[in-house]
Design an enzyme around this catalytic site. Structure first.
Site, PDB file in Angstrom:
ATOM      1  N   CYS A 124       0.813  -1.229   0.000  1.00 55.72           N
ATOM      2  CA  CYS A 124       0.000   0.000   0.000  1.00 55.72           C
ATOM      3  C   CYS A 124       0.841   1.272   0.000  1.00 55.72           C
ATOM      4  O   CYS A 124       0.547   2.223  -0.736  1.00 55.72           O
ATOM      5  CB  CYS A 124      -0.945  -0.004   1.199  1.00 55.72           C
ATOM      6  SG  CYS A 124      -0.153  -0.499   2.736  1.00 55.72           S
ATOM      7  N   HIS A 167      -2.861   6.417   4.333  1.00 50.38           N
ATOM      8  CA  HIS A 167      -1.440   6.613   4.645  1.00 50.38           C
ATOM      9  C   HIS A 167      -0.975   7.986   4.155  1.00 50.38           C
ATOM     10  O   HIS A 167      -1.374   8.429   3.064  1.00 50.38           O
ATOM     11  CB  HIS A 167      -0.585   5.577   3.914  1.00 50.38           C
ATOM     12  CG  HIS A 167      -0.730   4.173   4.404  1.00 50.38           C
ATOM     13  ND1 HIS A 167      -1.364   3.826   5.569  1.00 50.38           N
ATOM     14  CD2 HIS A 167      -0.270   3.009   3.868  1.00 50.38           C
ATOM     15  CE1 HIS A 167      -1.301   2.511   5.738  1.00 50.38           C
ATOM     16  NE2 HIS A 167      -0.650   1.986   4.713  1.00 50.38           N
TER      17      HIS A 167
END
Ligand code: A2P
Length: 328
Positions: A130, A237
């Site tokens: 990710c 994130h």
């Protein structure tokens, strides 16, 4: 027009459920979906496309019935065992685990960056980590234009990247329950520790970012270093990325280069407190870039702040985009 059969492996997990959400939005030409998980949740019902789907137990025979594609997000050991079985049965697997990513004959793909690599698959295509995926869009845009010499990653990663137990540890705000995922409390804390430590002193997450970036950008010797940190944010994130270039740049051209790249949204108006934020990125598939400023400590360098939904663009949406590209 051909209509496809698609298997979802790990359908009950955080990423698995997001596969379902993204597939509902995309409306691909699919005649049948089958949802798989472990024995634990076999028989459970999941609502998908306005129907009730019964979750099936994943077994060696699950792929006997001729799937065209399978989206896997059920951990490395499940992918190790079952992805080759699916591929042998003529199915193309898009695998979200780290198990196959660095295998030479497995393409590692971010559709906006290297979708052509996906066409050379042998039945397994890997979805990158990710934190790597969201960095690839701005880095590809800038590498094509200014040739990247060195990258320094510092990440601020959400607990959803650690699955449902990661989220449960963040919700344990008074430490009254034993931790399920992390080595220390994550609430009110920052943990410079994602995935296991290796003998080099780097964590596996840091090594994944380094190796996967080189593979996706086709720069096997690119100089990269990384520090990956888990922060008490539930989703999306954030990354501070420092990039040094071979070539000179004008800051306005660089910003335009980022704006022109597919699925990058530049949010950069510091005077009005505008910059990418995790809470705004959640629920979106784009990568948000801001705080774009020259690094005056080197001849040609820039600092970026890059934010994306790690469960969507960092996992489920990226995988579904790969399938979508192969279908079209
Ligand atoms: P289950 O719900 O039956 O445990 P997360 O990353 O959010 O923890 O989700 C992991 C997903 O992978 C879940 O859907 C989980 O199913 C699935 N999974 C874990 N182990 C296996 C296995 N051996 N076979 C199939 N699915 C598995």
């Amino acid at each position: 027009m051909k209509e496809y059969r698609i298997a979802i492996v790990g359908a009950t997990g955080l990423v698995g459920r997001t596969f379902l959400k993204v597939l509902e939005e995309k409306k691909l030409p699919v005649k049948e979906y089958v949802l798989f998980a472990s024995k634990r949740s076999a028989g459970q019902t999941l609502k998908f496309m306005e129907k009730d789907y019964i979750v099936q137990e994943l077994t060696e025979h699950s792929f006997d019935e001729g799937f065209d594609f399978a989206l896997f997000s059920a951990g490395g050991s499940t992918s190790k065992k079952f992805a080759p079985i699916a591929a042998e049965n003529g199915c193309i697997v898009v695998d979200n685990s780290s198990y196959w990513r660095m295998h030479d004959d497995v393409p590692l793909v971010v559709p906006e960056v290297n979708i052509e690599d996906a066409k050379n698959n042998h039945g397994i295509i890997a979805n990158p980590n990710c934190s790597t995926i969201q960095a690839m869009l701005p880095l590809k845009a800038l590498d094509d234009k200014y040739k990247i010499k060195r990258v320094v990653y510092s990440t601020y990663q959400a607990v959803s990247g650690a699955g449902r137990y990661g989220l449960e540890d963040l919700e344990n705000t008074d430490n009254s329950k034993p931790l399920k995922k992390f080595a220390h409390p994550i609430y009110n804390n920052c943990l410079p520790h994602i995935d296991d430590f290796t003998d080099s002193g780097y964590t596996k997450e840091e090594i994944k970012m380094i190796n996967e970036t080189r593979k996706i950008l086709h720069h096997p010797d690119l100089k990269i270093t990384a520090t990956t940190v888990r922060v008490p944010v539930s989703n999306s994130h954030s990354e501070a990325i420092n990039v040094e270039f071979e070539n000179d740049f004008e800051i306005d051209d660089l910003i335009k280069t980022l704006k022109d790249f597919p699925n990058i949204i530049v949010e950069d108006d510091p005077a009005n407190n505008v910059y990418p934020l995790a809470i705004n990125a959640t629920g979106h598939d784009e990568v948000f870039v801001g705080r774009i400023r020259r690094d005056n400590s080197v001849k040609s360098g820039v600092n970026l702040w890059v934010v994306a939904d790690n469960i969507r663009k960092g996992a489920a949406s990226n995988a579904v985009q790969i399938v979508e590209a192969l279908i079209s």
